[in-house]
Design a protein around this motif. Structure first.
Motif, PDB file in Angstrom:
ATOM      1  N   ARG A   1      37.328  37.611  19.665  1.00 47.19           N
ATOM      2  CA  ARG A   1      37.685  36.808  20.818  1.00 47.19           C
ATOM      3  C   ARG A   1      37.088  35.415  20.680  1.00 47.19           C
ATOM      4  NH1 ARG A   1      34.321  38.724  26.110  1.00 47.19           N
ATOM      5  NH2 ARG A   1      32.245  38.383  25.255  1.00 47.19           N
ATOM      6  N   VAL A   2      37.767  34.489  21.327  1.00 43.66           N
ATOM      7  CA  VAL A   2      37.325  33.100  21.386  1.00 43.66           C
ATOM      8  C   VAL A   2      36.689  32.909  22.751  1.00 43.66           C
ATOM      9  CG1 VAL A   2      38.079  30.692  21.373  1.00 43.66           C
ATOM     10  CG2 VAL A   2      39.179  32.351  19.850  1.00 43.66           C
ATOM     11  N   VAL A   3      35.475  32.383  22.753  1.00 40.77           N
ATOM     12  CA  VAL A   3      34.762  32.180  24.019  1.00 40.77           C
ATOM     13  C   VAL A   3      34.285  30.737  24.119  1.00 40.77           C
ATOM     14  CG1 VAL A   3      34.044  34.585  24.253  1.00 40.77           C
ATOM     15  CG2 VAL A   3      32.587  32.984  23.034  1.00 40.77           C
ATOM     16  N   PRO A   4      34.270  30.211  25.345  1.00 43.73           N
ATOM     17  CA  PRO A   4      33.729  28.866  25.537  1.00 43.73           C
ATOM     18  C   PRO A   4      32.207  28.903  25.508  1.00 43.73           C
ATOM     19  CG  PRO A   4      34.406  29.775  27.639  1.00 43.73           C
ATOM     20  CD  PRO A   4      34.788  30.786  26.582  1.00 43.73           C
ATOM     21  N   GLU A   5      31.611  27.836  25.036  1.00 42.81           N
ATOM     22  CA  GLU A   5      30.165  27.677  25.067  1.00 42.81           C
ATOM     23  C   GLU A   5      29.852  26.412  25.847  1.00 42.81           C
ATOM     24  OE1 GLU A   5      28.762  27.693  20.992  1.00 42.81           O
ATOM     25  OE2 GLU A   5      28.167  29.778  21.241  1.00 42.81           O
TER      26      GLU A   5
ATOM     27  N   SER B   1      32.694  17.564  27.614  1.00 44.64           N
ATOM     28  CA  SER B   1      32.844  17.952  29.020  1.00 44.64           C
ATOM     29  C   SER B   1      33.313  19.409  29.124  1.00 44.64           C
ATOM     30  CB  SER B   1      33.852  17.045  29.711  1.00 44.64           C
ATOM     31  OG  SER B   1      35.159  17.321  29.230  1.00 44.64           O
ATOM     32  N   HIS B   2      33.117  19.986  30.281  1.00 52.30           N
ATOM     33  CA  HIS B   2      33.591  21.350  30.505  1.00 52.30           C
ATOM     34  C   HIS B   2      35.107  21.421  30.381  1.00 52.30           C
ATOM     35  CE1 HIS B   2      29.940  23.457  32.390  1.00 52.30           C
ATOM     36  NE2 HIS B   2      29.525  22.436  31.670  1.00 52.30           N
ATOM     37  N   ASP B   3      35.801  20.387  30.835  1.00 52.41           N
ATOM     38  CA  ASP B   3      37.265  20.363  30.697  1.00 52.41           C
ATOM     39  C   ASP B   3      37.674  20.360  29.223  1.00 52.41           C
ATOM     40  OD1 ASP B   3      37.657  20.392  33.426  1.00 52.41           O
ATOM     41  OD2 ASP B   3      37.959  18.213  33.576  1.00 52.41           O
ATOM     42  N   GLU B   4      36.944  19.606  28.407  1.00 56.72           N
ATOM     43  CA  GLU B   4      37.245  19.564  26.972  1.00 56.72           C
ATOM     44  C   GLU B   4      36.931  20.902  26.318  1.00 56.72           C
ATOM     45  OE1 GLU B   4      38.534  18.156  23.231  1.00 56.72           O
ATOM     46  OE2 GLU B   4      38.998  17.634  25.297  1.00 56.72           O
ATOM     47  N   VAL B   5      35.836  21.541  26.703  1.00 59.54           N
ATOM     48  CA  VAL B   5      35.516  22.876  26.179  1.00 59.54           C
ATOM     49  C   VAL B   5      36.638  23.842  26.542  1.00 59.54           C
ATOM     50  CG1 VAL B   5      33.950  24.857  26.401  1.00 59.54           C
ATOM     51  CG2 VAL B   5      33.016  22.550  26.119  1.00 59.54           C
ATOM     52  N   ASP B   6      37.106  23.793  27.768  1.00 61.40           N
ATOM     53  CA  ASP B   6      38.200  24.666  28.206  1.00 61.40           C
ATOM     54  C   ASP B   6      39.465  24.414  27.388  1.00 61.40           C
ATOM     55  OD1 ASP B   6      36.565  25.808  30.129  1.00 61.40           O
ATOM     56  OD2 ASP B   6      37.366  24.566  31.771  1.00 61.40           O
ATOM     57  N   ARG B   7      39.794  23.149  27.157  1.00 68.56           N
ATOM     58  CA  ARG B   7      40.991  22.809  26.378  1.00 68.56           C
ATOM     59  C   ARG B   7      40.868  23.330  24.954  1.00 68.56           C
ATOM     60  NH1 ARG B   7      42.800  19.959  22.649  1.00 68.56           N
ATOM     61  NH2 ARG B   7      40.892  18.822  22.202  1.00 68.56           N
TER      62      ARG B   7
ATOM     63  N   HIS C   1      39.845  24.586  14.450  1.00 67.12           N
ATOM     64  CA  HIS C   1      39.660  25.159  15.783  1.00 67.12           C
ATOM     65  C   HIS C   1      38.220  25.517  16.114  1.00 67.12           C
ATOM     66  CE1 HIS C   1      43.865  25.200  16.732  1.00 67.12           C
ATOM     67  NE2 HIS C   1      44.126  25.772  15.576  1.00 67.12           N
ATOM     68  N   LEU C   2      37.292  25.277  15.223  1.00 73.78           N
ATOM     69  CA  LEU C   2      35.888  25.530  15.542  1.00 73.78           C
ATOM     70  C   LEU C   2      35.218  24.192  15.822  1.00 73.78           C
ATOM     71  CD1 LEU C   2      34.730  28.361  13.113  1.00 73.78           C
ATOM     72  CD2 LEU C   2      35.408  28.496  15.526  1.00 73.78           C
ATOM     73  N   HIS C   3      35.136  23.874  17.087  1.00 72.16           N
ATOM     74  CA  HIS C   3      34.541  22.635  17.572  1.00 72.16           C
ATOM     75  C   HIS C   3      33.321  22.978  18.410  1.00 72.16           C
ATOM     76  CE1 HIS C   3      38.172  20.394  16.535  1.00 72.16           C
ATOM     77  NE2 HIS C   3      38.885  21.297  17.153  1.00 72.16           N
ATOM     78  N   PRO C   4      32.453  22.015  18.665  1.00 71.82           N
ATOM     79  CA  PRO C   4      31.396  22.272  19.640  1.00 71.82           C
ATOM     80  C   PRO C   4      32.011  22.736  20.961  1.00 71.82           C
ATOM     81  CG  PRO C   4      30.936  20.245  18.466  1.00 71.82           C
ATOM     82  CD  PRO C   4      32.322  20.690  18.052  1.00 71.82           C
ATOM     83  N   GLY C   5      31.455  23.806  21.504  1.00 73.79           N
ATOM     84  CA  GLY C   5      31.973  24.364  22.743  1.00 73.79           C
ATOM     85  C   GLY C   5      32.876  25.559  22.546  1.00 73.79           C
ATOM     86  N   VAL C   6      33.213  25.898  21.292  1.00 72.14           N
ATOM     87  CA  VAL C   6      34.092  27.025  20.999  1.00 72.14           C
ATOM     88  C   VAL C   6      33.362  27.965  20.045  1.00 72.14           C
ATOM     89  CG1 VAL C   6      36.288  27.746  19.983  1.00 72.14           C
ATOM     90  CG2 VAL C   6      36.155  25.608  21.260  1.00 72.14           C
TER      91      VAL C   6
END
Length: 139
Positions: free
Chosen positions: A22-26, A37-43, A116-121
């Motif tokens: 699974r992919v989870v937000p961090e 930002s949280h919006d960017e993490v969500d995106r 697809h592996l960015h900070p926040g993911v």
């Protein structure tokens, strides 16, 4: 989250294996995440989830050989033969664990290559025993 069942094509006698990825937000407040930002993490998380669900993972799974599983299992056995800091031995190595670890690394590499592996993911994975294993020395 994606859950797949699979068999290996090159004669590895593991039977039916299941793995959950699974992919989870961090959401963190650290030096690596302060500018996200949280919006960017969500995106980013949603984009990575689409990739997980829509990508054809069959060729990646089929590329794993019985020899690779055996080598990973032997390496894991060696790692687990040393006592931990508290003096106890880690749980024994498992063949299905070796297969899961190989798949995990290949999936992670594919996410990295696809961007697809960015900070926040983050990716999380779990797998159970494969149907044809006794969790003994070799597949």
């Amino acid at each position: 989250m994606a859950q797949r069942t699979f068999t290996f094509d090159d004669g590895a006698d593991l039977g039916l294996c299941e793995m959950l990825i699974r992919v989870v937000p961090e959401y963190r407040n650290s030096e690596h995440y302060d500018d996200v930002s949280h919006d960017e993490v969500d995106r980013r998380t949603e984009e990575a989830r689409r990739f997980l669900i829509e990508n054809d993972w069959d060729p990646l799974i089929a590329s794993i050989t019985a020899g690779e599983i055996e080598a990973e299992f032997a390496a894991d056995q060696a790692r687990r033969s040393e006592p931990m800091a508290d003096g106890t031995l880690p749980p024994p190595a498992a063949i299905s664990g070796a297969a899961t670890d190989l798949i995990w690394h290949r999936v992670s590499d594919e996410f990295e290559r696809a961007g697809h592996l960015h900070p926040g993911v983050a990716l999380e994975a779990a797998g159970g025993p494969c149907g044809g294993t006794t969790e003994g020395p070799t597949p």
